[in-house]
Design a protein around this motif. Structure first.
Motif, short mmCIF file in Angstrom:
data_model
loop_
_atom_site.label_atom_id
_atom_site.label_comp_id
_atom_site.label_asym_id
_atom_site.label_seq_id
_atom_site.Cartn_x
_atom_site.Cartn_y
_atom_site.Cartn_z
N ASP A 77 44.93 32.54 44.31
CA ASP A 77 43.69 31.79 44.53
C ASP A 77 42.82 31.84 43.29
N GLU A 78 41.82 30.96 43.30
CA GLU A 78 40.85 30.92 42.21
C GLU A 78 39.49 31.31 42.76
N GLY A 81 37.59 36.92 43.02
CA GLY A 81 38.27 38.13 42.53
C GLY A 81 37.81 39.37 43.28
N ASP A 124 46.87 41.39 41.53
CA ASP A 124 46.38 41.13 40.18
C ASP A 124 45.10 40.31 40.34
N SER A 125 43.95 40.89 39.97
CA SER A 125 42.70 40.20 40.24
C SER A 125 41.72 40.32 39.08
N THR A 126 41.07 39.23 38.76
CA THR A 126 40.04 39.22 37.73
C THR A 126 38.78 38.60 38.32
N GLY A 128 35.74 36.53 38.96
CA GLY A 128 35.34 35.23 38.44
C GLY A 128 36.50 34.30 38.11
N VAL A 129 37.71 34.82 38.18
CA VAL A 129 38.90 34.01 37.83
C VAL A 129 39.80 33.79 39.05
N GLY A 130 40.09 34.86 39.77
CA GLY A 130 40.93 34.71 40.96
C GLY A 130 41.81 35.91 41.22
N THR A 131 42.61 35.78 42.26
CA THR A 131 43.47 36.88 42.70
C THR A 131 44.88 36.36 42.99
N THR A 132 45.86 37.13 42.55
CA THR A 132 47.24 36.83 42.93
C THR A 132 47.84 38.07 43.59
#
Lengths: 140, 106
Positions: A77-78, A81, A124-126, A128-132
């Protein structure tokens, strides 16, 4: 059984369509004759992930690879995070609003359930960017 | 315990039931859906007062044997439609959760 790849768009904030991707994967696995215990694990883990994308991320994409020895699910997702993944993984920790709890979600058990029902799970998450989220269920 | 015997013991209204001879074993009480998915065994009776359409998704994915709405809580229209459409067993009893559990031999 040869390898099979499936992709789904998960709509944000739509609790009526939520679960349709996991439902589709469950039907496919059943049709392929996969062990019912493994099918249930995949279905529940993927549903929890779908719900997380619906609640927190405005939706996202789900891709599923079915092989003879494992099912791999990638939920991307975008959204905003996850600032603290270890905190988010704790039983009972939730940032879901009260309206979501009224629907029966937001108990803080989604990510722990995903871990419980899968053999491998990686987030894997950042901010403001998203999460996988990548999950693997082994087929025996 | 057979589904038909559960319906009789709870004096339950049937919203959707495919096979009244189906055996139900064990149970789980709760309304938070993730707890249900974490703990409810496949084929069990799920006692809840949650009545929205998400109940259908959780009942199907968790493979509970029958969903029992307690306290006379009626399912919303979407839950009714999904239960019927997906062949899920869903019944309603006027009994509170504790009384409903006590009335059954699961």
């Amino acid at each position: 059984m040869s390898s099979l790849h499936l992709e789904f768009d998960v709509a944000g904030n739509n609790f009526v369509s939520a679960g349709s991707a996991s439902d589709e994967v469950k039907k496919t696995l059943k049709m392929l004759g996969v062990d019912p215990v493994a099918v249930r694990k995949v279905a529940i883990a993927m549903y929890e992930g779908e719900i997380n994308m619906v609640i927190h991320a405005g939706g996202g994409k789900a891709s599923v690879d079915i092989d003879t020895d494992k099912v791999k699910i990638v939920l991307a997702d975008e959204g905003p995070g996850i600032p603290d993944i270890s905190l988010a993984m704790k039983d009972g920790y939730s940032t879901a609003p009260d309206a979501i709890r009224d629907l029966g979600f937001g108990a803080g058990m989604g990510l722990p359930n995903m871990k419980k029902y899968t053999d491998e799970m990686h987030i894997d998450s950042t901010v403001g960017v998203g999460t996988t989220v990548t999950m693997v269920v082994n087929l025996r | 315990m057979k589904l038909k015997d559960i319906i009789a013991a709870l004096d339950a209204e049937v919203v959707s039931a495919e096979d009244l001879e189906k055996e139900i074993s064990g149970g789980y009480c709760g309304d938070f859906l993730s707890f249900v998915m974490a703990q409810a065994p496949a084929g069990c009776a799920w006692f809840t007062v949650m009545s929205n359409h998400n109940v259908a998704a959780v009942a199907a994915l968790t493979e509970v044997g029958v969903t029992i709405l307690c306290e006379g809580v009626e399912p919303d229209e979407q839950l009714k439609a999904k239960a019927v459409g997906r062949g899920l067993d869903l019944i309603v009893t006027a009994k509170p959760v504790f009384e409903a559990v006590k009335a059954l031999d699961l």
